[in-house]
Every structure is written in C-alpha cells, then in structure tokens.
Enzyme design. Structure first.
Site, PDB file in Angstrom:
ATOM      1  N   ARG A 284       0.824  -1.221   0.000  1.00  0.00           N
ATOM      2  CA  ARG A 284       0.000   0.000   0.000  1.00  0.00           C
ATOM      3  C   ARG A 284       0.856   1.269   0.000  1.00  0.00           C
ATOM      4  NH1 ARG A 284      -5.566  -0.343   1.647  1.00  0.00           N
ATOM      5  NH2 ARG A 284      -6.325  -2.230   0.662  1.00  0.00           N
TER       6      ARG A 284
ATOM      7  N   TYR B 267     -14.281 -12.331  -0.242  1.00  0.00           N
ATOM      8  CA  TYR B 267     -15.030 -11.104  -0.569  1.00  0.00           C
ATOM      9  C   TYR B 267     -16.207 -11.403  -1.489  1.00  0.00           C
ATOM     10  CZ  TYR B 267     -11.362  -8.398   1.672  1.00  0.00           C
ATOM     11  OH  TYR B 267     -10.496  -7.875   2.611  1.00  0.00           O
TER      12      TYR B 267
ATOM     13  N   ARG C 128      -3.689   6.594   0.563  1.00  0.00           N
ATOM     14  CA  ARG C 128      -4.223   7.802   1.182  1.00  0.00           C
ATOM     15  C   ARG C 128      -3.296   8.551   2.120  1.00  0.00           C
ATOM     16  NH1 ARG C 128      -9.594   4.683   2.641  1.00  0.00           N
ATOM     17  NH2 ARG C 128      -7.924   3.208   3.027  1.00  0.00           N
TER      18      ARG C 128
HETATM   19  O1  CP3 Z   1       0.034  -1.689  -2.501  1.00  0.00           O
HETATM   20  C1  CP3 Z   1      -0.242  -0.803  -3.323  1.00  0.00           C
HETATM   21  O2  CP3 Z   1       0.170   0.376  -3.215  1.00  0.00           O
HETATM   22  C2  CP3 Z   1      -1.006  -1.173  -4.587  1.00  0.00           C
HETATM   23  C3  CP3 Z   1      -2.423  -1.022  -4.568  1.00  0.00           C
HETATM   24  C4  CP3 Z   1      -3.324  -1.952  -3.769  1.00  0.00           C
HETATM   25  C5  CP3 Z   1      -4.594  -1.536  -3.316  1.00  0.00           C
HETATM   26  N1  CP3 Z   1      -5.240  -2.623  -2.785  1.00  0.00           N
HETATM   27  C6  CP3 Z   1      -5.142  -0.180  -3.458  1.00  0.00           C
HETATM   28  C7  CP3 Z   1      -6.277   0.228  -2.602  1.00  0.00           C
HETATM   29  C8  CP3 Z   1      -3.190  -3.301  -3.442  1.00  0.00           C
HETATM   30  C9  CP3 Z   1      -2.001  -4.233  -3.652  1.00  0.00           C
HETATM   31  C10 CP3 Z   1      -4.409  -3.708  -2.829  1.00  0.00           C
HETATM   32  C11 CP3 Z   1      -4.666  -5.102  -2.389  1.00  0.00           C
HETATM   33  C12 CP3 Z   1      -5.888  -5.399  -1.641  1.00  0.00           C
HETATM   34  N2  CP3 Z   1      -7.142  -4.876  -1.809  1.00  0.00           N
HETATM   35  C13 CP3 Z   1      -5.970  -6.394  -0.643  1.00  0.00           C
HETATM   36  C14 CP3 Z   1      -4.815  -7.291  -0.209  1.00  0.00           C
HETATM   37  C15 CP3 Z   1      -3.920  -6.628   0.751  1.00  0.00           C
HETATM   38  C16 CP3 Z   1      -4.527  -6.315   2.092  1.00  0.00           C
HETATM   39  O3  CP3 Z   1      -4.673  -5.119   2.375  1.00  0.00           O
HETATM   40  O4  CP3 Z   1      -4.824  -7.263   2.832  1.00  0.00           O
HETATM   41  C17 CP3 Z   1      -7.293  -6.421  -0.180  1.00  0.00           C
HETATM   42  C18 CP3 Z   1      -7.845  -7.324   0.911  1.00  0.00           C
HETATM   43  C19 CP3 Z   1      -8.028  -5.463  -0.939  1.00  0.00           C
HETATM   44  C20 CP3 Z   1      -9.490  -5.166  -0.857  1.00  0.00           C
HETATM   45  C21 CP3 Z   1      -9.727  -3.779  -0.452  1.00  0.00           C
HETATM   46  N3  CP3 Z   1      -9.466  -2.677  -1.239  1.00  0.00           N
HETATM   47  C22 CP3 Z   1     -10.254  -3.321   0.774  1.00  0.00           C
HETATM   48  C23 CP3 Z   1     -10.683  -4.220   1.932  1.00  0.00           C
HETATM   49  C24 CP3 Z   1     -10.304  -1.935   0.695  1.00  0.00           C
HETATM   50  C25 CP3 Z   1     -10.894  -1.003   1.718  1.00  0.00           C
HETATM   51  C26 CP3 Z   1      -9.983  -0.774   2.855  1.00  0.00           C
HETATM   52  C27 CP3 Z   1      -9.301   0.542   2.693  1.00  0.00           C
HETATM   53  O5  CP3 Z   1      -8.111   0.626   3.004  1.00  0.00           O
HETATM   54  O6  CP3 Z   1      -9.994   1.506   2.294  1.00  0.00           O
HETATM   55  C28 CP3 Z   1      -9.771  -1.535  -0.557  1.00  0.00           C
HETATM   56  C29 CP3 Z   1      -9.623  -0.164  -1.074  1.00  0.00           C
HETATM   57  C30 CP3 Z   1      -8.261   0.262  -1.559  1.00  0.00           C
HETATM   58  N4  CP3 Z   1      -7.418  -0.495  -2.304  1.00  0.00           N
HETATM   59  C31 CP3 Z   1      -7.676   1.551  -1.349  1.00  0.00           C
HETATM   60  C32 CP3 Z   1      -6.436   1.539  -2.012  1.00  0.00           C
HETATM   61  C33 CP3 Z   1      -5.454   2.662  -2.131  1.00  0.00           C
HETATM   62  C34 CP3 Z   1      -8.333   2.717  -0.644  1.00  0.00           C
HETATM   63  C35 CP3 Z   1      -9.425   3.247  -1.509  1.00  0.00           C
HETATM   64  C36 CP3 Z   1      -9.473   4.756  -1.629  1.00  0.00           C
HETATM   65  O7  CP3 Z   1      -8.482   5.400  -2.022  1.00  0.00           O
HETATM   66  O8  CP3 Z   1     -10.551   5.280  -1.359  1.00  0.00           O
END
Ligand code: CP3
Length: 352
Positions: free
Chosen positions: A32, A158, A36
């Site tokens: 990540r 999911y 944000r």
């Molecule tokens: O790592 C990186 O910088 C690359 C981008 C990336 C994102 N999600 C962007 C994202 C990667 C590799 C992921 C993987 C991901 N997504 C996982 C596996 C890793 C982990 O965190 O366990 C999972 C379970 C998801 C599913 C997911 N996406 C969730 C549960 C959420 C909401 C939680 C949150 O942090 O808001 C997301 C949204 C998400 N994916 C965001 C980002 C930057 C935030 C969304 C936003 O900007 O509004």
C-alpha cells in the site's frame, strides 16, 4: 554504453534478492505504498471520481503507481489496482463506498471459468494491462515493477461475504459445508487469476505478488487445499508460459503453516506478516525461498526510536539471507511522510 532500457534484469536489486542472492543492500518497497497517506494521491483520487475509475484509468493509475517512488526512492513500484477487479471482471457488481470499503453485488454462483464471458473478462481488465505498460515505460531501469492479484481463497472471501470482515464466518460455513462445490469457485479463480497475472507479465511486470490476506483463517487441511494447492497451480500456470518467473506469495497470518507454504506452493519468495519471527523464518525456510517483510505498520506510524530499533532488529535477523524489506501489512493511512523518509534512509544506507 547500455541504454537504460537495455539494462539487464539482474541489475535490479529486488530481482537479485528474488533469485536468491543476499544482496549488498536490502531492496525495499511497502505494501500500500500508493494510497491515502500521500497528499498527491488524495488529490488525484478526488479528480478521478470513484476508486474503480482510478483503477481503470491507465494514465492516472500509472501516475499513482509512480508517486511513492518519487518521494522515497523504493526499489520497486507496485501496480496500482485492487484485488477485487477479478470478481468485477467476472461480472460481479463492485463499488467502493467512501470510508466503507468494498461492496460487492450478489455472488455469481459456482460456475466453471469457461461459463463466464471471457471476452468481457479480458476487456474489463485491458486498462490494467495498459497501466502496466505505461509504468514499465516510465520506470528507471534499476526499479522493478510488481504486478499482483489476490489469491483465490481471499478473493472468494469477498465474493461470498460481499464486503470486508475479520472472520468471514459466512464464507467458512459455505466452504466447510460444501467443500467440493467450493473447489469449483477456487478453480475458477485459479484460471482467472493465472490469465490475469500472465497478461500483467506480458505487459512488463518483473514479478507478481499473490495477496492471501485471509490465509490465516483456515485450519491446516483446508489451508493445504485452498491456500497452498491453488497458489501452486497459479505458479505452475505462470511457469508454463514464463519458466522460472519469480512469484512472491503473501499468506498473511499463516503462523506455523508458513513453513509448508514455503515448501510446497512453488513461490520464489514468501512475504511474512509482523507476527512471524523473521529469524525463525530465515532458519527454517530461508534457504528454500527468499523472504520479504515484516515490520509492524504501527512502528512506521509512530516513527522515532521505536522504528529505528525495529528496523535494525529486522536487518540483523535477515543478515545473510536473500531478503526484501517490507511491512507486515499495508501502510496505515495516518502515517506521517517523515517516518517513511526515516525508514528509507536507514534501509538504503545499511550495507551488508
Ligand atoms: O500496494 C499498493 O500500493 C497497490 C495497490 C493496492 C490496493 N489494494 C489499493 C487500494 C493493493 C495491492 C491492494 C490489495 C488489496 N485490496 C488487498 C490485499 C492486501 C490487504 O490489504 O490485505 C485487499 C484485501 C483489498 C481489498 C480492499 N481494497 C479493501 C478491503 C479496501 C478497503 C480498505 C481501505 O483501506 O480503504 C480496498 C480499497 C483500496 N485499495 C484503497 C487503495 C489505495 C483505498 C481506496 C481509496 O483510495 O478510497
């Protein structure tokens, strides 16, 4: 003289570590790392509209992928996308409500991959591949590009639950109650994920990470069946097209099951969460695979002395092993930028 694009992949520190070398400096990136906590991400995110619009706009997604490297000079960029684009490409409704995380539509049911509209699947994911190509073009030759996907088990969680959770009890009820039916979903996800990752590699990814964020929820025999075996199949499918291609596996919270995962899944590198002692991993499976991890993201959040001593402890624990520095999970969004600067400075100047 070599033009930048003619540099050998071996010149990328991260790929040397993945190939099993205890590199003179430890390569690093952060899960990540685009997100944000970065003001420039928040700004672009506002412009893009929805989160999915951002994932599917190659120009913006490529820009977001590169943002963290401009500030902190990581050794790798990770494609900006999300693991849930696979259910979306299979036709399941998906949106990310502000501050609420993902919401998926009704589960499409237990169908074989070939019963889905594969033309639509490929078409929906095309913008992601274009993002990979764009980042590849823009990236310095010594930086690696990491593609990724969710592992079948985690994506299935999911798809069935419809949203995030900490236990996914509904999913476990479904899977334990109808294991051979659940195998069908897992197999569909194996096919879809293999196809998706192979395309990312064709478009320029140097390695791919398989995120199994909820691997730790499964008891051991199911772990073999729904974590290790599907990962092995994806790795084998990739290797049929790209022999020996390095894959990073991240079975989060796998505990004692990290060892069989390292031995049997076929991955080149295992990502450790903060709960697995790195020293023990180096001793028990650090010769079989490269290791990645495993700073607690809360230490990065607080910075200062506690961060500094944790970093030295990790570097010492991995002393002579092929190792990639990372967190044990994603960057927490309140993390101050200065703490990442502090981290980068310590990791990048540490000579082994
Ligand atoms: O790592 C990186 O910088 C690359 C981008 C990336 C994102 N999600 C962007 C994202 C990667 C590799 C992921 C993987 C991901 N997504 C996982 C596996 C890793 C982990 O965190 O366990 C999972 C379970 C998801 C599913 C997911 N996406 C969730 C549960 C959420 C909401 C939680 C949150 O942090 O808001 C997301 C949204 C998400 N994916 C965001 C980002 C930057 C935030 C969304 C936003 O900007 O509004």
């Amino acid at each position: 003289m070599n033009m930048p694009s003619e540099k050998l992949p071996e010149e990328k520190l991260l790929l040397r570590a993945l190939a099993g070398e205890a590199t003179p400096y430890v390569p690093f990136w952060l899960m990540r790392q685009a997100g944000r906590y970065l003001p420039e991400y928040r700004e672009l995110r506002k412009k893009a509209g929805s989160f999915l619009d951002l994932c599917f706009s190659p120009e913006l997604a490529a820009e977001v992928t590169l943002q963290p490297l401009r500030r902190f000079d990581m050794d790798a960029a990770i494609l900006f996308s999300d693991i849930l684009v696979i259910p979306y490409a299979l036709g399941q409704k998906l949106d990310f409500a502000e501050g609420e995380g993902p919401r998926l539509g009704p589960f499409p049911g237990l169908k074989d991959f070939h019963d889905f509209d594969i033309g639509a699947f490929d078409k929906k994911l095309q913008p992601v591949y274009e993002t990979v190509s764009r980042v590849r073009e823009a990236l310095e030759p010594d930086k690696a590009l990491i593609g990724f996907a969710g592992a079948p088990w985690t994506v299935a969680c999911y798809m069935i639950q419809g949203h995030g959770d900490n236990e996914f009890t509904a999913v476990k009820k479904f899977a334990f109650g109808n294991p051979s039916g659940f195998d069908k979903l897992i197999n569909t996800l194996v096919e879809a994920t293999s196809r998706y990752l192979i395309e990312q590699i064709r478009h320029g990814a140097d390695t791919v990470q398989i995120f199994d964020s909820w691997a730790g929820l499964l008891p051991d025999h199911y772990f073999e069946r729904w974590v290790i075996a599907p990962t092995r199949k994806i790795v084998d499918n990739i290797h049929k097209v790209f022999p020996k291609f390095p894959v990073i596996g991240f079975p989060r919270r796998a505990g004692q099951l990290y060892q069989p995962y390292a031995e049997k899944s076929g991955v080149s590198c295992v990502g450790l969460d903060q709960y697995f002692p790195l020293k023990e991993a180096v001793h028990s499976f650090g010769r079989k695979v490269a290791l990645q991890g495993n700073l607690d993201p809360v230490l990065l959040l607080i910075g200062g002395k506690p961060l500094e001593s944790a970093l030295h402890y990790i570097l010492k624990s991995a002393e002579n092993a092929p190792f990639i520095f990372n967190l044990g999970h994603g960057v927490i969004k309140e993390t101050p930028l200065e703490h990442i600067e502090q981290l980068a400075k310590i990791i990048k100047t540490h000579q082994r």
